[in-house]
Design a protein around this motif. Structure first.
Motif, PDB file in Angstrom:
ATOM      1  N   ASN A 177       0.744  -1.216  -0.106  1.00  0.00           N
ATOM      2  CA  ASN A 177      -0.051   0.116  -0.058  1.00  0.00           C
ATOM      3  C   ASN A 177       0.875   1.399   0.043  1.00  0.00           C
ATOM      4  O   ASN A 177       0.318   2.255  -0.680  1.00  0.00           O
ATOM      5  N   GLU A 178       2.022   1.433   0.815  1.00  0.00           N
ATOM      6  CA  GLU A 178       2.744   2.275   0.996  1.00  0.00           C
ATOM      7  C   GLU A 178       3.616   2.677  -0.255  1.00  0.00           C
ATOM      8  O   GLU A 178       3.921   3.875  -0.505  1.00  0.00           O
ATOM      9  N   GLU A 179       4.155   1.691  -0.877  1.00  0.00           N
ATOM     10  CA  GLU A 179       5.101   1.909  -1.685  1.00  0.00           C
ATOM     11  C   GLU A 179       5.119   0.683  -2.827  1.00  0.00           C
ATOM     12  O   GLU A 179       5.736  -0.025  -2.941  1.00  0.00           O
ATOM     13  N   PRO A 180       3.998   0.747  -3.495  1.00  0.00           N
ATOM     14  CA  PRO A 180       3.731  -0.054  -4.381  1.00  0.00           C
ATOM     15  C   PRO A 180       4.764  -0.324  -5.427  1.00  0.00           C
ATOM     16  O   PRO A 180       4.943  -1.401  -6.159  1.00  0.00           O
ATOM     17  N   TYR A 181       5.571   0.806  -6.165  1.00  0.00           N
ATOM     18  CA  TYR A 181       6.414   0.557  -6.796  1.00  0.00           C
ATOM     19  C   TYR A 181       8.021   0.626  -6.465  1.00  0.00           C
ATOM     20  O   TYR A 181       8.881   0.393  -7.143  1.00  0.00           O
ATOM     21  N   GLU A 182       8.169   0.676  -5.124  1.00  0.00           N
ATOM     22  CA  GLU A 182       9.405   0.520  -4.563  1.00  0.00           C
ATOM     23  C   GLU A 182       9.550  -0.598  -3.416  1.00  0.00           C
ATOM     24  O   GLU A 182       9.437  -1.702  -3.852  1.00  0.00           O
ATOM     25  N   GLY A 183       9.238  -0.299  -2.290  1.00  0.00           N
ATOM     26  CA  GLY A 183       9.527  -1.352  -1.165  1.00  0.00           C
ATOM     27  C   GLY A 183       8.198  -2.570  -1.209  1.00  0.00           C
ATOM     28  O   GLY A 183       8.464  -3.536  -0.562  1.00  0.00           O
ATOM     29  N   GLY A 184       7.265  -2.173  -1.854  1.00  0.00           N
ATOM     30  CA  GLY A 184       6.186  -3.198  -2.178  1.00  0.00           C
ATOM     31  C   GLY A 184       6.335  -4.221  -3.246  1.00  0.00           C
ATOM     32  O   GLY A 184       5.248  -4.840  -3.621  1.00  0.00           O
ATOM     33  N   TRP A 185       7.309  -4.092  -4.067  1.00  0.00           N
ATOM     34  CA  TRP A 185       7.524  -5.057  -5.312  1.00  0.00           C
ATOM     35  C   TRP A 185       7.396  -6.546  -4.554  1.00  0.00           C
ATOM     36  O   TRP A 185       7.540  -6.824  -3.390  1.00  0.00           O
ATOM     37  N   ILE A 186       6.844  -7.490  -5.467  1.00  0.00           N
ATOM     38  CA  ILE A 186       6.611  -8.947  -4.943  1.00  0.00           C
ATOM     39  C   ILE A 186       7.670  -9.714  -5.350  1.00  0.00           C
ATOM     40  O   ILE A 186       7.994 -10.607  -4.320  1.00  0.00           O
ATOM     41  N   VAL A 187       7.755  -9.823  -6.525  1.00  0.00           N
ATOM     42  CA  VAL A 187       8.785 -10.882  -7.067  1.00  0.00           C
ATOM     43  C   VAL A 187       9.857 -10.568  -8.167  1.00  0.00           C
ATOM     44  O   VAL A 187       9.264  -9.770  -8.847  1.00  0.00           O
ATOM     45  N   GLU A 188      10.920 -11.266  -8.198  1.00  0.00           N
ATOM     46  CA  GLU A 188      11.906 -10.823  -9.168  1.00  0.00           C
ATOM     47  C   GLU A 188      11.830 -12.172 -10.041  1.00  0.00           C
ATOM     48  O   GLU A 188      11.924 -13.232  -9.437  1.00  0.00           O
ATOM     49  N   LEU A 189      11.965 -12.137 -11.412  1.00  0.00           N
ATOM     50  CA  LEU A 189      12.230 -13.533 -12.034  1.00  0.00           C
ATOM     51  C   LEU A 189      13.083 -13.258 -13.386  1.00  0.00           C
ATOM     52  O   LEU A 189      13.380 -12.163 -13.867  1.00  0.00           O
ATOM     53  N   GLU A 190      13.748 -14.172 -13.554  1.00  0.00           N
ATOM     54  CA  GLU A 190      14.548 -14.433 -14.918  1.00  0.00           C
ATOM     55  C   GLU A 190      13.605 -14.861 -16.091  1.00  0.00           C
ATOM     56  O   GLU A 190      13.176 -15.734 -15.886  1.00  0.00           O
ATOM     57  N   ALA A 191      13.304 -13.748 -16.852  1.00  0.00           N
ATOM     58  CA  ALA A 191      12.624 -14.260 -18.067  1.00  0.00           C
ATOM     59  C   ALA A 191      12.859 -15.244 -18.957  1.00  0.00           C
ATOM     60  O   ALA A 191      14.256 -15.247 -19.204  1.00  0.00           O
ATOM     61  N   ASN A 192      12.216 -16.062 -19.393  1.00  0.00           N
ATOM     62  CA  ASN A 192      12.238 -17.099 -20.587  1.00  0.00           C
ATOM     63  C   ASN A 192      12.150 -16.157 -21.809  1.00  0.00           C
ATOM     64  O   ASN A 192      11.156 -15.513 -21.942  1.00  0.00           O
ATOM     65  N   GLY A 193      12.758 -16.600 -22.833  1.00  0.00           N
ATOM     66  CA  GLY A 193      12.675 -15.700 -24.160  1.00  0.00           C
ATOM     67  C   GLY A 193      12.980 -14.310 -24.477  1.00  0.00           C
ATOM     68  O   GLY A 193      13.604 -13.938 -23.430  1.00  0.00           O
ATOM     69  N   SER A 194      12.459 -13.699 -25.245  1.00  0.00           N
ATOM     70  CA  SER A 194      12.610 -12.324 -25.570  1.00  0.00           C
ATOM     71  C   SER A 194      11.841 -11.320 -24.667  1.00  0.00           C
ATOM     72  O   SER A 194      10.640 -11.636 -24.703  1.00  0.00           O
ATOM     73  N   LEU A 195      12.265 -10.788 -23.796  1.00  0.00           N
ATOM     74  CA  LEU A 195      11.637  -9.843 -23.235  1.00  0.00           C
ATOM     75  C   LEU A 195      10.955  -8.805 -24.018  1.00  0.00           C
ATOM     76  O   LEU A 195       9.807  -8.388 -23.673  1.00  0.00           O
ATOM     77  N   GLU A 196      11.179  -8.285 -25.308  1.00  0.00           N
ATOM     78  CA  GLU A 196      10.847  -7.280 -26.075  1.00  0.00           C
ATOM     79  C   GLU A 196       9.368  -8.079 -26.424  1.00  0.00           C
ATOM     80  O   GLU A 196       8.447  -7.402 -26.500  1.00  0.00           O
ATOM     81  N   GLU A 197       9.430  -9.372 -26.871  1.00  0.00           N
ATOM     82  CA  GLU A 197       8.229 -10.018 -27.270  1.00  0.00           C
ATOM     83  C   GLU A 197       7.102 -10.156 -26.245  1.00  0.00           C
ATOM     84  O   GLU A 197       6.017  -9.799 -26.331  1.00  0.00           O
ATOM     85  N   ALA A 198       7.855 -10.422 -24.813  1.00  0.00           N
ATOM     86  CA  ALA A 198       6.917 -10.459 -23.489  1.00  0.00           C
ATOM     87  C   ALA A 198       6.066  -9.032 -23.589  1.00  0.00           C
ATOM     88  O   ALA A 198       4.940  -9.061 -23.202  1.00  0.00           O
ATOM     89  N   PHE A 199       7.079  -8.023 -23.426  1.00  0.00           N
ATOM     90  CA  PHE A 199       6.457  -6.688 -23.123  1.00  0.00           C
ATOM     91  C   PHE A 199       5.451  -6.350 -24.334  1.00  0.00           C
ATOM     92  O   PHE A 199       4.522  -5.555 -23.833  1.00  0.00           O
ATOM     93  N   SER A 200       5.654  -6.648 -25.417  1.00  0.00           N
ATOM     94  CA  SER A 200       4.678  -6.361 -26.381  1.00  0.00           C
ATOM     95  C   SER A 200       3.285  -6.777 -26.337  1.00  0.00           C
ATOM     96  O   SER A 200       2.274  -6.422 -26.942  1.00  0.00           O
ATOM     97  N   LYS A 201       3.146  -7.856 -25.379  1.00  0.00           N
ATOM     98  CA  LYS A 201       1.896  -8.489 -25.042  1.00  0.00           C
ATOM     99  C   LYS A 201       1.329  -7.724 -23.776  1.00  0.00           C
ATOM    100  O   LYS A 201       0.183  -7.815 -23.413  1.00  0.00           O
ATOM    101  N   LEU A 202       2.128  -6.821 -23.354  1.00  0.00           N
ATOM    102  CA  LEU A 202       1.468  -5.949 -22.359  1.00  0.00           C
ATOM    103  C   LEU A 202       1.099  -4.610 -22.572  1.00  0.00           C
ATOM    104  O   LEU A 202       1.198  -4.158 -23.579  1.00  0.00           O
ATOM    105  N   LEU A 203       0.917  -3.805 -21.619  1.00  0.00           N
ATOM    106  CA  LEU A 203       0.265  -2.353 -21.589  1.00  0.00           C
ATOM    107  C   LEU A 203       1.444  -1.315 -21.478  1.00  0.00           C
ATOM    108  O   LEU A 203       2.033  -1.410 -20.422  1.00  0.00           O
ATOM    109  N   SER A 204       1.314  -0.437 -22.297  1.00  0.00           N
ATOM    110  CA  SER A 204       2.246   0.897 -22.173  1.00  0.00           C
ATOM    111  C   SER A 204       1.449   1.529 -20.801  1.00  0.00           C
ATOM    112  O   SER A 204       0.513   1.475 -20.508  1.00  0.00           O
TER     113      SER A 204
END
Length: 129
Positions: free
Chosen positions: A93-120
């Motif tokens: 609640n207090e820091e959703p973009y800083e201290g409130g992050w949830i997980v980190e992961l090592e992405a499989n495949g192309s990040l550009e391709e994965a990001f293209s399926k998400l929203l700007s």
């Protein structure tokens, strides 16, 4: 009005993704999502080493109002979890973009391709307006 950061990409399930370095991404829920949930009292997330697939549930976020699924926007392997949330779930609640992050992961495949399926940032802004 909810904070939406330009350098992030977003899912229509209200998660954000930040490229940390190389294929590593950090994931959390948006400012809009945390405000809709209310006071967060518990966060359940996968253990490091867990293989996750984009679109799959990878945990839950419990608030005083409800329990919501946490969906993974990118396919990969969890490399790090935010252990601070075990004792301080209110960081979401207090820091959703800083201290409130949830997980980190090592992405499989192309990040550009994965990001293209998400929203700007602009597309996410349009979604929640």
């Amino acid at each position: 009005m909810s904070e939406i950061r330009e350098q992030l990409v977003y899912s229509d399930e209200h998660e954000w993704v930040l490229r940390v370095e190389g294929q590593t991404v950090r994931i959390g829920i948006t400012d809009y999502a945390q405000s809709q949930l209310g006071d967060i009292v518990f966060v359940e997330f996968p253990e490091a080493g867990t293989v996750v697939t984009a679109g799959d549930s990878v945990g839950t976020i419990e608030s005083v109002k409800t329990v919501s699924e946490l969906y993974c926007p990118v396919t990969g392997t969890v490399t790090k979890v935010n252990d601070s949330l075990i004792n301080q779930p209110e960081l979401v609640n207090e820091e959703p973009y800083e201290g409130g992050w949830i997980v980190e992961l090592e992405a499989n495949g192309s990040l550009e391709e994965a990001f293209s399926k998400l929203l700007s940032a602009d597309a996410y802004r349009a979604l929640i307006d």
